[in-house]
Enzyme design. Structure first.
Site, PDB file in Angstrom:
ATOM      1  N   GLU A   1     -32.200 -29.816 -17.728  1.00  4.72           N
ATOM      2  CA  GLU A   1     -33.667 -29.757 -17.761  1.00  4.72           C
ATOM      3  C   GLU A   1     -34.191 -28.330 -17.645  1.00  4.72           C
ATOM      4  OE1 GLU A   1     -32.764 -29.920 -13.356  1.00  4.72           O
ATOM      5  OE2 GLU A   1     -31.870 -30.672 -15.218  1.00  4.72           O
TER       6      GLU A   1
ATOM      7  N   HIS B   1     -27.971 -27.529 -15.043  1.00 11.10           N
ATOM      8  CA  HIS B   1     -29.243 -28.250 -15.110  1.00 11.10           C
ATOM      9  C   HIS B   1     -29.717 -28.300 -16.560  1.00 11.10           C
ATOM     10  CE1 HIS B   1     -30.267 -28.726 -10.820  1.00 11.10           C
ATOM     11  NE2 HIS B   1     -29.558 -27.629 -10.660  1.00 11.10           N
TER      12      HIS B   1
ATOM     13  N   CYS C   1     -25.875 -31.791 -11.693  1.00  7.43           N
ATOM     14  CA  CYS C   1     -25.650 -30.858 -10.588  1.00  7.43           C
ATOM     15  C   CYS C   1     -25.031 -31.596  -9.397  1.00  7.43           C
ATOM     16  CB  CYS C   1     -26.940 -30.125 -10.233  1.00  7.43           C
ATOM     17  SG  CYS C   1     -26.663 -28.676  -9.166  1.00  7.43           S
TER      18      CYS C   1
END
Length: 199
Positions: free
Chosen positions: A180, A178, A78
């Site tokens: 994650e 992202h 990001c």
């Protein structure tokens, strides 16, 4: 055991990135210790917040030159990807200049900003990060600034305009989304960074 280090930028989603690697069974350490960063096998440059705040923190922690001189694989996430470019319009600040390109505010096309949610990612070059991931898979984005597609783009997405979803040059890799927060596809991308990107 591969030594994975998450660079503590002082304004990042550090714990969520660490938990994502923990779930995959990899040990990671969050640090801004210069020696630990230099000795890591692979590094993560995460980021949430503004480019000028992140660059200020990197300067205060004497990390800029260290990051610029790294030879091992680095994955920017990001804002971390945006910091890899030459300049960010967010705060009008010079960034790390690792990969050519500039980070600009996404133009007003009638869509709400920030882009917040799932979006398709189209791979435009072979890249080990996306090994085993289906073309046009969805990843999770939260951003108002983006890098226009250029010669270092390995994946693109569209939010009113095309932008770089992933960039790469030599040992530096960046993703605008992202991983994650991106479910199985994000987990596989992180696994690919650890296991498929050479170091």
């Amino acid at each position: 055991m591969i030594n994975i280090t998450i660079i503590d930028t002082g304004c990042a989603n550090l714990s969520s990135v660490k938990f994502a690697f923990d779930r995959l069974g990899y040990n990671t350490e969050i640090t801004f210790d210069l020696n630990k960063i230099k000795s890591a096998d692979k590094l993560i440059l995460p980021g949430v917040g503004t480019a000028n705040a992140a660059m200020y923190n990197l300067q205060e922690r004497q990390l800029i030159e260290t990051i610029q001189n790294l030879t091992q694989p680095v994955l920017g996430i990001c804002l971390g990807m945006q910091l890899m470019t030459e300049f960010s319009e967010e705060g009008n600040v010079p960034t790390l200049n690792l990969i050519s390109g500039k980070t600009n505010r996404i133009p007003d096309t009638g869509l709400p900003l920030p882009q917040m949610g799932w979006n398709r990612v189209q791979f435009v070059k072979n890249c080990p990060l996306f090994d085993g991931i289906v073309q046009n898979s969805h990843f999770y984005f939260v951003h108002s600034y983006a890098v226009s597609p250029n010669e270092h783009s390995v994946a693109i997405s569209n939010y009113g305009v095309n932008f770089s979803a992933a960039i790469a040059k030599e040992n530096f890799y960046g993703v605008q989304f992202h991983p994650e927060r991106s479910g199985k596809n994000g987990a596989l991308l992180l696994k690919n960074f650890v296991e498929k990107v050479p170091f």
